[in-house]
Design an enzyme around this catalytic site. Structure first.
Site, short mmCIF file in Angstrom:
data_model
loop_
_atom_site.label_atom_id
_atom_site.label_comp_id
_atom_site.label_asym_id
_atom_site.label_seq_id
_atom_site.Cartn_x
_atom_site.Cartn_y
_atom_site.Cartn_z
N THR A 20 18.35 4.74 -43.97
CA THR A 20 16.63 4.45 -44.37
C THR A 20 16.10 4.37 -45.39
OG1 THR A 20 16.64 3.75 -42.12
CG2 THR A 20 14.73 3.27 -43.64
N ILE A 21 15.60 6.28 -45.76
CA ILE A 21 15.02 6.57 -46.68
C ILE A 21 15.65 6.38 -48.26
CG2 ILE A 21 16.76 8.70 -47.12
CD1 ILE A 21 14.34 10.70 -47.49
#
Length: 335
Positions: A20-21
Protein backbone atom coordinates in the site's frame (compact mmCIF):
# COMPACT_ATOMS: atom_id res chain seq x y z
CA UNK A 1 20.37 5.90 -4.90
CA UNK A 2 22.65 7.34 -2.22
CA UNK A 3 21.70 10.27 -0.01
CA UNK A 4 24.94 11.64 1.41
CA UNK A 5 25.00 14.27 4.11
CA UNK A 6 27.88 13.26 6.32
CA UNK A 7 30.42 10.46 6.26
CA UNK A 8 29.60 9.94 9.93
CA UNK A 9 26.00 9.03 9.23
CA UNK A 10 25.21 5.29 9.31
CA UNK A 11 24.43 3.59 6.03
CA UNK A 12 21.02 1.96 5.89
CA UNK A 13 19.83 -0.52 3.28
CA UNK A 14 16.21 0.10 2.23
CA UNK A 15 14.55 -2.70 0.25
CA UNK A 16 11.08 -2.15 -1.16
CA UNK A 17 8.69 -4.88 -2.30
CA UNK A 18 5.51 -2.94 -3.06
CA UNK A 19 2.45 -2.78 -0.83
CA UNK A 20 0.00 0.00 0.00
CA UNK A 21 2.83 2.41 0.78
CA UNK A 22 3.80 2.31 -2.93
CA UNK A 23 0.27 2.42 -4.36
CA UNK A 24 -1.41 5.14 -6.40
CA UNK A 25 -4.80 5.12 -8.20
CA UNK A 26 -5.16 3.54 -11.63
CA UNK A 27 -7.84 4.39 -14.21
CA UNK A 28 -10.51 2.59 -12.18
CA UNK A 29 -9.81 4.58 -9.03
CA UNK A 30 -8.45 1.55 -7.22
CA UNK A 31 -4.83 1.67 -6.07
CA UNK A 32 -1.99 -0.49 -7.38
CA UNK A 33 1.78 -0.61 -6.70
CA UNK A 34 3.58 2.03 -8.77
CA UNK A 35 6.19 3.85 -6.65
CA UNK A 36 9.79 2.67 -6.48
CA UNK A 37 12.09 2.65 -3.48
CA UNK A 38 13.74 5.82 -4.74
CA UNK A 39 10.33 7.49 -5.02
CA UNK A 40 9.61 6.66 -1.37
CA UNK A 41 12.96 7.95 -0.13
CA UNK A 42 12.63 11.17 -2.12
CA UNK A 43 9.23 11.78 -0.51
CA UNK A 44 10.85 11.92 2.96
CA UNK A 45 13.71 14.47 2.82
CA UNK A 46 14.33 14.17 6.57
CA UNK A 47 15.79 10.71 6.01
CA UNK A 48 19.01 12.47 5.04
CA UNK A 49 19.36 13.76 8.62
CA UNK A 50 19.76 10.24 9.97
CA UNK A 51 21.50 8.07 7.40
CA UNK A 52 22.94 7.46 4.00
CA UNK A 53 20.75 5.15 1.95
CA UNK A 54 21.28 2.25 -0.38
CA UNK A 55 17.90 1.64 -2.00
CA UNK A 56 16.84 -1.55 -3.79
CA UNK A 57 13.43 -2.02 -5.41
CA UNK A 58 13.29 -5.82 -5.07
CA UNK A 59 9.77 -6.53 -6.40
CA UNK A 60 6.55 -4.53 -6.71
CA UNK A 61 3.67 -6.61 -5.34
CA UNK A 62 0.87 -6.45 -2.81
CA UNK A 63 1.89 -8.12 0.43
CA UNK A 64 -0.64 -10.90 -0.15
CA UNK A 65 1.19 -11.96 -3.34
CA UNK A 66 4.65 -12.43 -1.85
CA UNK A 67 5.79 -16.05 -2.08
CA UNK A 68 8.60 -18.28 -0.84
CA UNK A 69 10.81 -17.43 -3.83
CA UNK A 70 10.48 -13.74 -2.93
CA UNK A 71 11.00 -14.28 0.77
CA UNK A 72 14.02 -16.55 0.52
CA UNK A 73 15.50 -14.21 -2.08
CA UNK A 74 14.99 -11.29 0.29
CA UNK A 75 16.51 -13.21 3.19
CA UNK A 76 19.54 -14.16 1.07
CA UNK A 77 19.99 -10.54 -0.03
CA UNK A 78 19.67 -9.27 3.55
CA UNK A 79 22.19 -11.80 4.83
CA UNK A 80 24.68 -10.77 2.12
CA UNK A 81 24.20 -7.04 2.61
CA UNK A 82 24.18 -7.09 6.42
CA UNK A 83 27.49 -8.98 6.39
CA UNK A 84 29.01 -5.84 4.85
CA UNK A 85 30.71 -3.79 7.58
CA UNK A 86 29.63 -0.57 5.89
CA UNK A 87 25.92 -1.35 6.40
CA UNK A 88 24.60 -0.38 9.83
CA UNK A 89 21.10 -1.80 9.44
CA UNK A 90 18.28 -2.52 7.02
CA UNK A 91 14.63 -1.72 6.35
CA UNK A 92 12.18 -3.81 4.34
CA UNK A 93 9.13 -1.97 3.01
CA UNK A 94 6.12 -4.10 2.10
CA UNK A 95 2.35 -4.53 2.19
CA UNK A 96 0.87 -4.76 5.66
CA UNK A 97 -1.30 -7.81 4.91
CA UNK A 98 1.63 -10.15 5.54
CA UNK A 99 4.08 -8.05 7.57
CA UNK A 100 3.68 -10.23 10.66
CA UNK A 101 4.60 -13.31 8.61
CA UNK A 102 7.45 -11.81 6.60
CA UNK A 103 9.01 -10.23 9.69
CA UNK A 104 8.85 -13.58 11.50
CA UNK A 105 10.58 -15.33 8.59
CA UNK A 106 13.37 -12.75 8.74
CA UNK A 107 13.59 -13.19 12.50
CA UNK A 108 14.17 -16.91 11.90
CA UNK A 109 16.55 -16.69 8.93
CA UNK A 110 18.62 -13.48 9.14
CA UNK A 111 22.02 -14.28 10.62
CA UNK A 112 23.11 -10.74 11.48
CA UNK A 113 22.27 -9.01 14.76
CA UNK A 114 22.24 -5.60 13.06
CA UNK A 115 18.96 -3.65 13.22
CA UNK A 116 16.33 -4.90 10.79
CA UNK A 117 12.97 -3.11 10.57
CA UNK A 118 9.93 -3.99 8.47
CA UNK A 119 7.43 -1.24 7.72
CA UNK A 120 4.61 -0.30 5.35
CA UNK A 121 1.46 1.80 5.37
CA UNK A 122 -2.25 1.51 6.00
CA UNK A 123 -3.07 4.35 3.62
CA UNK A 124 -1.94 4.58 0.02
CA UNK A 125 0.41 7.33 -1.09
CA UNK A 126 -2.24 9.69 -2.50
CA UNK A 127 -4.71 9.43 0.41
CA UNK A 128 -5.28 12.30 2.80
CA UNK A 129 -2.85 11.95 5.74
CA UNK A 130 -0.99 9.03 4.19
CA UNK A 131 1.03 7.32 6.91
CA UNK A 132 3.78 5.85 4.70
CA UNK A 133 6.29 8.73 4.98
CA UNK A 134 6.05 8.89 8.78
CA UNK A 135 6.37 5.10 9.06
CA UNK A 136 9.42 5.08 6.80
CA UNK A 137 11.08 7.88 8.77
CA UNK A 138 10.41 6.08 12.06
CA UNK A 139 11.91 2.90 10.60
CA UNK A 140 15.00 4.87 9.53
CA UNK A 141 15.39 6.32 13.03
CA UNK A 142 15.17 2.83 14.54
CA UNK A 143 17.49 1.17 12.02
CA UNK A 144 20.04 3.98 12.37
CA UNK A 145 20.20 3.62 16.15
CA UNK A 146 21.90 1.12 18.43
CA UNK A 147 19.15 -1.51 18.20
CA UNK A 148 21.36 -4.53 17.63
CA UNK A 149 20.51 -8.05 18.82
CA UNK A 150 16.77 -7.42 19.12
CA UNK A 151 15.68 -9.50 16.16
CA UNK A 152 13.44 -8.23 13.41
CA UNK A 153 11.24 -5.29 14.39
CA UNK A 154 7.97 -4.07 12.87
CA UNK A 155 7.44 -0.30 12.90
CA UNK A 156 4.15 1.45 12.13
CA UNK A 157 2.19 4.31 13.68
CA UNK A 158 5.24 5.42 15.73
CA UNK A 159 5.38 2.08 17.56
CA UNK A 160 7.73 -0.84 17.07
CA UNK A 161 7.03 -4.47 17.85
CA UNK A 162 8.90 -7.77 18.04
CA UNK A 163 8.35 -9.94 14.97
CA UNK A 164 7.69 -12.93 17.22
CA UNK A 165 4.62 -11.36 18.83
CA UNK A 166 3.22 -8.74 16.44
CA UNK A 167 -0.01 -9.28 14.55
CA UNK A 168 -2.29 -7.22 12.37
CA UNK A 169 -5.35 -6.59 14.51
CA UNK A 170 -7.44 -4.21 12.39
CA UNK A 171 -8.19 -4.07 8.67
CA UNK A 172 -8.04 -0.31 8.27
CA UNK A 173 -6.99 1.71 11.31
CA UNK A 174 -3.58 3.36 11.46
CA UNK A 175 -3.01 1.59 14.78
CA UNK A 176 -3.58 -1.72 13.03
CA UNK A 177 -0.71 -3.63 14.67
CA UNK A 178 -0.53 -4.95 18.20
CA UNK A 179 1.40 -7.47 20.27
CA UNK A 180 -1.11 -9.01 22.70
CA UNK A 181 1.55 -11.04 24.50
CA UNK A 182 3.72 -8.13 25.56
CA UNK A 183 2.63 -4.89 23.91
CA UNK A 184 4.89 -2.77 21.71
CA UNK A 185 8.59 -2.77 22.57
CA UNK A 186 8.66 0.99 22.31
CA UNK A 187 7.83 4.04 20.24
CA UNK A 188 9.41 6.90 18.31
CA UNK A 189 8.62 10.28 19.86
CA UNK A 190 10.15 13.62 18.87
CA UNK A 191 12.43 11.71 16.51
CA UNK A 192 13.87 9.66 19.37
CA UNK A 193 13.44 6.05 20.42
CA UNK A 194 11.64 5.37 23.69
CA UNK A 195 11.99 1.65 24.47
CA UNK A 196 9.86 0.00 27.15
CA UNK A 197 10.71 -3.67 26.71
CA UNK A 198 13.63 -5.68 25.37
CA UNK A 199 13.33 -9.34 24.47
CA UNK A 200 16.05 -11.85 23.78
CA UNK A 201 16.33 -12.90 20.17
CA UNK A 202 16.34 -16.63 19.53
CA UNK A 203 19.24 -18.09 17.55
CA UNK A 204 18.63 -17.95 13.79
CA UNK A 205 18.01 -21.04 11.72
CA UNK A 206 19.93 -21.98 8.59
CA UNK A 207 18.65 -20.92 5.19
CA UNK A 208 16.64 -23.74 3.54
CA UNK A 209 18.37 -25.06 0.44
CA UNK A 210 15.93 -27.83 -0.40
CA UNK A 211 12.42 -27.61 -1.79
CA UNK A 212 10.13 -25.74 0.57
CA UNK A 213 7.82 -28.05 2.51
CA UNK A 214 4.05 -27.78 2.15
CA UNK A 215 2.19 -27.11 5.40
CA UNK A 216 -1.56 -26.55 5.70
CA UNK A 217 -3.76 -24.85 8.29
CA UNK A 218 -7.11 -26.23 9.49
CA UNK A 219 -9.41 -24.05 11.58
CA UNK A 220 -11.76 -25.79 13.99
CA UNK A 221 -15.30 -24.44 14.23
CA UNK A 222 -18.45 -25.14 16.22
CA UNK A 223 -20.34 -28.21 14.98
CA UNK A 224 -17.73 -28.78 12.27
CA UNK A 225 -17.84 -32.13 10.49
CA UNK A 226 -14.85 -34.15 9.33
CA UNK A 227 -14.97 -33.73 5.53
CA UNK A 228 -11.81 -31.64 5.45
CA UNK A 229 -10.03 -33.90 7.92
CA UNK A 230 -10.79 -37.02 5.88
CA UNK A 231 -9.11 -35.51 2.83
CA UNK A 232 -5.95 -34.18 4.48
CA UNK A 233 -3.78 -37.29 3.83
CA UNK A 234 -4.55 -37.17 0.09
CA UNK A 235 -3.52 -33.52 -0.26
CA UNK A 236 0.20 -34.18 0.13
CA UNK A 237 0.95 -31.89 3.07
CA UNK A 238 4.16 -32.61 4.95
CA UNK A 239 2.76 -31.07 8.11
CA UNK A 240 -0.36 -29.31 9.35
CA UNK A 241 -1.30 -26.69 11.90
CA UNK A 242 -4.68 -27.07 13.57
CA UNK A 243 -6.19 -23.83 14.83
CA UNK A 244 -8.08 -24.97 17.91
CA UNK A 245 -10.66 -23.26 20.06
CA UNK A 246 -9.74 -21.54 23.32
CA UNK A 247 -6.64 -22.89 25.03
CA UNK A 248 -6.24 -25.74 22.56
CA UNK A 249 -9.57 -27.53 22.41
CA UNK A 250 -11.07 -29.44 19.50
CA UNK A 251 -14.35 -31.26 18.84
CA UNK A 252 -14.10 -34.81 20.17
CA UNK A 253 -14.24 -36.32 16.67
CA UNK A 254 -10.89 -34.65 15.87
CA UNK A 255 -9.10 -36.90 18.38
CA UNK A 256 -8.56 -40.00 16.19
CA UNK A 257 -7.41 -37.80 13.32
CA UNK A 258 -4.74 -36.26 15.57
CA UNK A 259 -3.43 -39.76 16.26
CA UNK A 260 -3.56 -40.74 12.58
CA UNK A 261 -1.89 -37.59 11.30
CA UNK A 262 0.80 -37.48 13.98
CA UNK A 263 2.00 -40.90 12.84
CA UNK A 264 2.50 -39.53 9.31
CA UNK A 265 3.68 -35.94 9.72
CA UNK A 266 4.04 -33.21 12.38
CA UNK A 267 0.80 -31.75 13.73
CA UNK A 268 1.02 -28.40 15.53
CA UNK A 269 -1.77 -27.28 17.85
CA UNK A 270 -2.37 -23.51 17.83
CA UNK A 271 -5.29 -21.37 19.00
CA UNK A 272 -7.74 -19.29 17.02
CA UNK A 273 -7.84 -16.85 19.96
CA UNK A 274 -5.72 -13.74 19.19
CA UNK A 275 -3.83 -13.78 22.50
CA UNK A 276 -2.74 -16.27 25.11
CA UNK A 277 -0.85 -19.57 24.92
CA UNK A 278 -1.91 -23.11 24.15
CA UNK A 279 -2.33 -24.89 27.48
CA UNK A 280 -0.52 -28.16 28.05
CA UNK A 281 -1.79 -29.72 31.27
CA UNK A 282 -5.17 -28.35 32.36
CA UNK A 283 -7.96 -30.12 30.45
CA UNK A 284 -8.18 -33.86 29.79
CA UNK A 285 -11.40 -34.54 27.87
CA UNK A 286 -11.44 -36.03 24.35
CA UNK A 287 -10.20 -33.24 22.09
CA UNK A 288 -8.59 -31.29 24.93
CA UNK A 289 -5.04 -30.02 24.78
CA UNK A 290 -3.78 -32.84 27.03
CA UNK A 291 -5.51 -35.43 24.84
CA UNK A 292 -4.14 -33.94 21.60
CA UNK A 293 -0.60 -33.64 22.97
CA UNK A 294 -0.77 -37.22 24.22
CA UNK A 295 -1.78 -38.25 20.69
CA UNK A 296 1.28 -36.51 19.24
CA UNK A 297 0.30 -32.87 18.62
CA UNK A 298 2.96 -30.22 19.23
CA UNK A 299 1.74 -27.21 21.25
CA UNK A 300 2.51 -23.85 19.64
CA UNK A 301 2.95 -21.89 22.87
CA UNK A 302 2.31 -18.21 22.16
CA UNK A 303 2.64 -18.55 18.39
CA UNK A 304 -0.54 -18.23 16.37
CA UNK A 305 -1.37 -20.50 13.47
CA UNK A 306 0.23 -18.48 10.64
CA UNK A 307 3.60 -18.15 12.41
CA UNK A 308 3.45 -21.77 13.55
CA UNK A 309 2.97 -22.74 9.92
CA UNK A 310 6.05 -20.73 8.90
CA UNK A 311 8.23 -22.20 11.64
CA UNK A 312 7.10 -25.74 10.81
CA UNK A 313 7.63 -25.12 7.07
CA UNK A 314 11.21 -23.98 7.60
CA UNK A 315 12.05 -26.81 10.02
CA UNK A 316 10.67 -29.42 7.62
CA UNK A 317 12.55 -27.80 4.74
CA UNK A 318 15.74 -28.14 6.79
CA UNK A 319 15.00 -31.87 7.27
CA UNK A 320 14.57 -31.62 11.04
CA UNK A 321 13.45 -34.85 12.67
CA UNK A 322 10.12 -35.04 14.56
CA UNK A 323 11.95 -34.82 17.89
CA UNK A 324 14.01 -31.85 16.72
CA UNK A 325 10.82 -30.11 15.60
CA UNK A 326 9.24 -30.64 19.01
CA UNK A 327 12.35 -29.24 20.68
CA UNK A 328 12.43 -26.17 18.41
CA UNK A 329 8.78 -25.39 19.05
CA UNK A 330 9.30 -25.74 22.78
CA UNK A 331 12.34 -23.48 22.84
CA UNK A 332 11.02 -20.86 20.40
CA UNK A 333 7.45 -20.59 21.70
CA UNK A 334 7.79 -20.99 25.45
CA UNK A 335 6.22 -18.39 27.71
Amino acid sequence: MDIQKSKQLPKILIITTGGTITMTPDSTGGVVPTLTGNDLVRSVPDIAKYCECEVISFVSKPGASLNWVDLLGLAKLLNEKLADDSIHGAIVVQGTDTIEETAFIFDLLIQSDKPLVVTGAMRSAMMLSADGPANLLAAVIIASSNMQSQGTLVALNNEFHAARYVQKSHTGHLHAFSSPACGPLGCVLEDKICQFVKIERKSPLAMPKNEIASVGIIKAALADDDRLLKNIPALGYQGIVIEAMGAGHLPAHYAPYISEFSNKFPVVLASRVPSGPIFTHSYNFAGSEMDSIRRGAIPSGLLGSVKSRLLLTILLSLNYSPEQIKTEFHERTEY
